[in-house]
Design an enzyme around this catalytic site. Structure first.
Site, short mmCIF file in Angstrom:
data_model
loop_
_atom_site.label_atom_id
_atom_site.label_comp_id
_atom_site.label_asym_id
_atom_site.label_seq_id
_atom_site.Cartn_x
_atom_site.Cartn_y
_atom_site.Cartn_z
N GLU A 34 0.85 -1.34 0.01
CA GLU A 34 -0.01 0.06 0.01
C GLU A 34 0.85 1.17 0.05
O GLU A 34 2.31 1.38 0.42
CB GLU A 34 -0.91 0.01 1.21
CG GLU A 34 -0.01 -0.28 2.51
CD GLU A 34 -0.56 0.86 3.37
OE1 GLU A 34 -1.17 2.10 2.92
OE2 GLU A 34 -0.71 0.71 4.56
N LYS A 168 -3.00 -0.66 14.42
CA LYS A 168 -2.54 0.27 15.07
C LYS A 168 -2.70 0.48 16.66
O LYS A 168 -3.93 0.16 16.81
CB LYS A 168 -2.60 1.43 14.18
CG LYS A 168 -1.45 1.49 12.98
CD LYS A 168 -1.90 2.91 12.34
CE LYS A 168 -2.71 2.77 11.27
NZ LYS A 168 -2.48 1.85 9.96
N1 PSU Z 1 0.34 0.74 8.54
C1 PSU Z 1 1.44 1.77 8.83
N2 PSU Z 1 1.15 3.17 8.65
C2 PSU Z 1 0.19 3.62 8.06
C3 PSU Z 1 -0.87 2.78 7.73
C4 PSU Z 1 -0.74 1.41 7.93
O1 PSU Z 1 2.30 1.41 9.56
O2 PSU Z 1 -0.16 4.90 7.79
C5 PSU Z 1 -2.06 3.19 6.96
C6 PSU Z 1 -2.99 2.28 6.03
O3 PSU Z 1 -3.01 3.02 4.83
C7 PSU Z 1 -4.25 2.06 6.70
C8 PSU Z 1 -4.37 3.46 7.27
O4 PSU Z 1 -5.12 1.74 5.82
O5 PSU Z 1 -3.17 3.67 7.93
C9 PSU Z 1 -5.85 3.46 8.29
O6 PSU Z 1 -6.22 5.05 8.37
P1 PSU Z 1 -7.71 5.17 8.79
O7 PSU Z 1 -7.51 5.00 10.04
O8 PSU Z 1 -7.69 6.66 8.60
O9 PSU Z 1 -8.56 4.33 7.96
#
Ligand code: PSU
Ligand code: MN
Length: 326
Positions: A34, A168
Site C-alpha cells: 500500500e 495500530k
Molecule cells: N500501517 C502503517 N502506517 C500507516 C498505515 C498502515 O504502518 O500509515 C495506513 C494504512 O493505509 C491504513 C491507514 O489503511 O493507515 C488507516 O487509516 P484510517 O484509520 O484513516 O482508516
C-alpha cells in the site's frame, strides 16, 4: 437499449506494470504494497528510501512487488521509479480509501491508497497477498466519534491475505478484534498466540489460531478457497521482533499524550491516524518510527514468502499438504 448494453459497464482496468502483468500471467508470486503508509505514515524524504527498500525485500525473496496508488485519475498496480517518487514526494497527494476511488478516478486526482483501497484494487487484479504495517480499526472513543476504519468492512468482503503487525496500537484493540470476529475476517497469529501490538510485539489479546510457516498460511488460503465462501480476507498477524519493539512504558505514556492532543485540536476523519503516528514519532525521538519500520519490513518479507508458498500450493492437488507443516 437495456442499461446492461451500455459501453459504460465495461469493468475498470487498473494499469499493471509490465513486470506485474507478466508475473500474474506466469503464476509467479506477487506482493501488493500500500502507498498511504509511504505518503502519509512516514516522514519525507526517508519515506522514499523505505518504499524502495520494501520493494527490494520482496525481490530478495523472489517475488514481484506491486506498490499501488492512483495517479492522474488512473489506478496503478506496480509503480516505476518516478511514480514512486511522486507518491513519496508530492505534498498534495491525497489519502484514498476505497470509497474515494471513484471520485478520484473521475476527477483525475492523485492519491495514495489505504489498506481498504489497496486490498480492493489488488484483489480485482488477481493479487492474493498484501503487506502493510498495521491495519486501521475501531478508534478509542468510538461511542462518540463512530470512527472505525473502512479497512475492516472492505476486508470482510475481499479475498486477500494481509500480512500486518496487528492493528495500530492507537486504536481500541479489543474492540477491533471483536469487529473482525463479527465481520468474519480470519486472524492467524504468526509464531504467536497473542495478537501483535503494532509498535509492540504483543497487544496482550489472545488469537485463536497460530501458524509457524508460510506453507501453513498457504494451506489456510487453499482451504478457504475449497470452502467456497463466504469471501473474506485472511489476516496474518506478524509481531515486530521483541528486540525492535518500542519500549512499552514509553509507548503508553506518549500515546496517552497523543490521544489528548488529537482531542484538544479537534482532529477528525482521515487526519486522525497520520496525526497520531506523527505525534508518537516526534515524542519518542523517532523510536516509534524505527519500531514501525521494523514491523513493516518483517511483514513485507513474510508476505513475499507466503506469496512464494501460495504460488507453489495453488496448483497442487487438494489434500496434499506442503512441507514445513508442524
Ligand atoms: N500501517 C502503517 N502506517 C500507516 C498505515 C498502515 O504502518 O500509515 C495506513 C494504512 O493505509 C491504513 C491507514 O489503511 O493507515 C488507516 O487509516 P484510517 O484509520 O484513516 O482508516
Ligand atoms: Mn478513520
Amino acid at each position: 437499449m437495456s442499461p446492461n448494453a451500455s459501453p459504460r459497464t465495461q469493468p475498470y482496468a487498473p494499469a499493471l506494470s509490465a513486470e506485474v502483468r507478466d508475473a500474474l500471467a506466469a503464476h509467479h508470486p506477487v506482493v501488493a504494497l500500500e502507498s498511504t503508509i509511504i505518503a502519509h505514515g512516514l516522514p519525507r524524504p526517508r519515506n522514499l528510501r523505505v518504499a524502495e527498500e520494501l520493494e527490494e525485500l520482496v525481490r530478495a525473496a523472489d517475488a514481484v512487488p506491486a506498490t499501488i496508488a492512483v495517479l492522474d485519475g488512473q489506478a496503478h498496480i506496480g509503480l516505476d521509479k518516478s511514480q514512486l517518487e511522486r507518491v513519496a514526494g508530492d505534498p498534495a497527494i491525497r489519502k484514498l480509501g476505497h470509497r474515494d476511488l471513484a471520485p478520484a478516478l473521475a476527477a483525475g486526482a492523485s492519491g495514495a491508497t489505504t489498506v481498504s483501497a489497496t486490498a480492493f484494487l489488488a484483489s480485482r487484479a488477481g493479487l492474493r497477498v498484501f503487506a502493510t504495517g498495521g491495519l486501521g480499526g475501531v478508534h478509542r472513543g468510538w461511542t462518540e466519534t463512530q470512527d472505525e476504519s473502512a479497512d475492516l468492512r472492505l476486508l470482510a468482503r475481499t479475498g486477500i491475505t494481509v500480512v500486518c503487525a496487528g492493528v495500530k496500537s492507537v486504536l481500541d484493540v479489543p474492540a477491533t478484534l471483536q469487529r473482525l470476529e463479527t465481520l468474519g475476517v480470519g486472524v492467524l497469529g504468526y509464531g504467536t498466540d497473542l495478537f501483535p501490538g503494532f509498535y509492540l510485539s504483543s497487544s496482550g489479546e489472545p488469537v485463536d489460531w497460530t501458524v509457524d510457516t508460510p506453507e501453513e498460511v498457504a494451506e489456510v488460503m487453499r482451504a478457504a478457497e475449497t470452502l467456497g465462501g463466504p469471501t473474506a480476507a485472511l489476516i496474518v498477524a506478524n509481531p515486530v521482533p521483541r528486540a525492535d519493539q518500542l519500549d512499552p512504558a514509553l509507548h503508553d505514556r506518549v500515546l496517552a499524550e497523543a490521544l489528548d492532543a488529537c482531542r484538544e485540536r479537534g482532529i477528525t476523519g482521515q487526519a486522525v491516524t497520520p496525526f497520531l503516528l506523527d505525534h508518537l514519532m516526534r515524542r519518542t525521538d523517532g523510536a516509534s518510527l524505527e519500531a514501525n519500520l521494523a514491523a513493516v519490513r518483517g511483514n513485507v518479507s513474510l508476505a513475499a514468502r507466503i506469496a512464494v508458498a501460495w504460488a507453489a500450493a495453488r496448483d497442487r492437488p487438494a489434500g496434499q499438504a506442503a512441507a514445513g507443516r508442524r
